[in-house]
Design a protein around this motif. Structure first.
Motif, PDB file in Angstrom:
ATOM      1  N   HIS A  90       7.642  15.182   3.929  1.00 49.19           N
ATOM      2  CA  HIS A  90       6.493  14.987   4.802  1.00 49.19           C
ATOM      3  C   HIS A  90       6.863  13.958   5.861  1.00 49.19           C
ATOM      4  CE1 HIS A  90       4.109  16.487   1.326  1.00 49.19           C
ATOM      5  NE2 HIS A  90       4.923  15.707   0.631  1.00 49.19           N
ATOM      6  N   TYR A  91       6.559  14.228   7.108  1.00 52.28           N
ATOM      7  CA  TYR A  91       6.674  13.208   8.150  1.00 52.28           C
ATOM      8  C   TYR A  91       5.381  12.398   8.083  1.00 52.28           C
ATOM      9  CZ  TYR A  91      10.623  15.583  10.377  1.00 52.28           C
ATOM     10  OH  TYR A  91      11.848  16.126  10.652  1.00 52.28           O
ATOM     11  N   ILE A  92       5.511  11.099   7.859  1.00 51.39           N
ATOM     12  CA  ILE A  92       4.297  10.278   7.738  1.00 51.39           C
ATOM     13  C   ILE A  92       4.471   8.955   8.478  1.00 51.39           C
ATOM     14  CG2 ILE A  92       3.563  11.265   5.529  1.00 51.39           C
ATOM     15  CD1 ILE A  92       4.749   8.876   4.101  1.00 51.39           C
ATOM     16  N   LYS A  93       3.341   8.344   8.779  1.00 54.09           N
ATOM     17  CA  LYS A  93       3.291   6.984   9.317  1.00 54.09           C
ATOM     18  C   LYS A  93       2.545   6.171   8.262  1.00 54.09           C
ATOM     19  CE  LYS A  93       4.568   7.938  13.683  1.00 54.09           C
ATOM     20  NZ  LYS A  93       5.815   7.551  14.206  1.00 54.09           N
ATOM     21  N   SER A  94       3.231   5.199   7.697  1.00 59.38           N
ATOM     22  CA  SER A  94       2.619   4.422   6.628  1.00 59.38           C
ATOM     23  C   SER A  94       3.196   3.009   6.578  1.00 59.38           C
ATOM     24  CB  SER A  94       2.864   5.105   5.283  1.00 59.38           C
ATOM     25  OG  SER A  94       2.389   4.312   4.223  1.00 59.38           O
ATOM     26  N   PRO A  95       2.315   1.998   6.567  1.00 60.64           N
ATOM     27  CA  PRO A  95       2.797   0.622   6.442  1.00 60.64           C
ATOM     28  C   PRO A  95       2.908   0.155   4.990  1.00 60.64           C
ATOM     29  CG  PRO A  95       0.469   0.601   6.894  1.00 60.64           C
ATOM     30  CD  PRO A  95       0.896   2.058   6.879  1.00 60.64           C
ATOM     31  N   PHE A  96       2.558   1.015   4.051  1.00 63.82           N
ATOM     32  CA  PHE A  96       2.522   0.601   2.656  1.00 63.82           C
ATOM     33  C   PHE A  96       3.920   0.396   2.087  1.00 63.82           C
ATOM     34  CE2 PHE A  96      -1.532   2.792   3.309  1.00 63.82           C
ATOM     35  CZ  PHE A  96      -2.351   1.710   3.090  1.00 63.82           C
ATOM     36  N   VAL A  97       3.984  -0.306   0.991  1.00 66.25           N
ATOM     37  CA  VAL A  97       5.244  -0.704   0.381  1.00 66.25           C
ATOM     38  C   VAL A  97       6.049   0.511  -0.063  1.00 66.25           C
ATOM     39  CG1 VAL A  97       6.256  -1.957  -1.564  1.00 66.25           C
ATOM     40  CG2 VAL A  97       4.276  -2.887  -0.374  1.00 66.25           C
ATOM     41  N   GLY A  98       7.315   0.432   0.198  1.00 67.03           N
ATOM     42  CA  GLY A  98       8.267   1.461  -0.202  1.00 67.03           C
ATOM     43  C   GLY A  98       9.629   1.038   0.297  1.00 67.03           C
ATOM     44  N   PRO A  99      10.664   1.711  -0.131  1.00 65.79           N
ATOM     45  CA  PRO A  99      12.011   1.342   0.309  1.00 65.79           C
ATOM     46  C   PRO A  99      12.283   1.801   1.742  1.00 65.79           C
ATOM     47  CG  PRO A  99      12.096   3.177  -1.204  1.00 65.79           C
ATOM     48  CD  PRO A  99      10.672   2.752  -1.135  1.00 65.79           C
ATOM     49  N   ALA A 100      11.488   1.256   2.671  1.00 66.29           N
ATOM     50  CA  ALA A 100      11.587   1.618   4.087  1.00 66.29           C
ATOM     51  C   ALA A 100      11.230   0.397   4.923  1.00 66.29           C
ATOM     52  CB  ALA A 100      10.628   2.765   4.393  1.00 66.29           C
ATOM     53  N   LEU A 101      11.863   0.263   6.088  1.00 68.47           N
ATOM     54  CA  LEU A 101      11.615  -0.879   6.980  1.00 68.47           C
ATOM     55  C   LEU A 101      10.963  -0.439   8.284  1.00 68.47           C
ATOM     56  CD1 LEU A 101      14.973  -2.758   6.363  1.00 68.47           C
ATOM     57  CD2 LEU A 101      12.731  -3.223   5.354  1.00 68.47           C
ATOM     58  N   SER A 102      10.300   0.702   8.240  1.00 71.46           N
ATOM     59  CA  SER A 102       9.601   1.236   9.403  1.00 71.46           C
ATOM     60  C   SER A 102       8.361   1.964   8.909  1.00 71.46           C
ATOM     61  CB  SER A 102      10.509   2.202  10.167  1.00 71.46           C
ATOM     62  OG  SER A 102       9.797   2.863  11.180  1.00 71.46           O
ATOM     63  N   VAL A 103       7.344   2.075   9.758  1.00 74.62           N
ATOM     64  CA  VAL A 103       6.174   2.882   9.402  1.00 74.62           C
ATOM     65  C   VAL A 103       6.433   4.359   9.679  1.00 74.62           C
ATOM     66  CG1 VAL A 103       4.509   1.020   9.713  1.00 74.62           C
ATOM     67  CG2 VAL A 103       5.034   2.531  11.632  1.00 74.62           C
ATOM     68  N   ASP A 104       7.490   4.664  10.410  1.00 75.48           N
ATOM     69  CA  ASP A 104       7.893   6.030  10.730  1.00 75.48           C
ATOM     70  C   ASP A 104       8.759   6.527   9.575  1.00 75.48           C
ATOM     71  OD1 ASP A 104       8.371   8.385  12.069  1.00 75.48           O
ATOM     72  OD2 ASP A 104       9.894   7.538  13.388  1.00 75.48           O
TER      73      ASP A 104
END
Length: 141
Positions: A90-104
């Protein structure tokens, strides 16, 4: 993306606001206590170590494709996802916690409804590499 000995490494995309949060946290948690007259072991444990972990997460978040697995690296943590277990992206925009440093981000649904979000800098190339291994992955844009 970096390739070495059959491995592909995709660094995490890094948003400016996420950069600000990590470097501000590191500054507050490392530099200010170190300059304090009351510097003690307690400050090291309660402030400097979390600051160093924040920097470690910032510098070491990325995604490796090795054989038929994705190794998700998030600072000191590692997760493995079998690419054949991925059912949907899924392409998503999310500021929630996860192993990612971008909302993209890309959301990966894998093995029995488990879900993780990641943010490879070169999403399209990353997805192409996954599809080479598992062409049954459904992509939701």
């Amino acid at each position: 993306m970096t390739i070495w000995s059959g491995q592909m490494y995709f660094p995490s995309k890094k948003d400016i606001w996420m950069s600000s949060i990590h470097f501000f946290a590191a500054f507050i948690l490392i530099v200010l206590p170190a300059r304090s007259e009351n510097f003690s072991i307690l400050l090291i444990i309660t402030l400097i170590i979390p600051g160093l972990i924040s920097l470690f997460v910032w510098l070491r978040t990325g995604y490796k494709i090795i054989n038929e697995k994705i190794i998700i690296i998030y600072g000191p943590m590692k997760f493995k996802v079998n690419i054949h277990d991925i059912q949907r992206l899924h392409y998503i925009k999310s500021p929630f916690v996860g192993p990612a440093l971008s909302v993209d981000r890309i959301g990966l649904t894998h093995s029995k409804s488990k879900f993780v979000t990641i943010s490879p800098k070169d999403k399209e190339r990353f997805i192409k590499e996954l599809l080479k291994i598992n062409s049954n992955i459904v992509i939701d844009k």
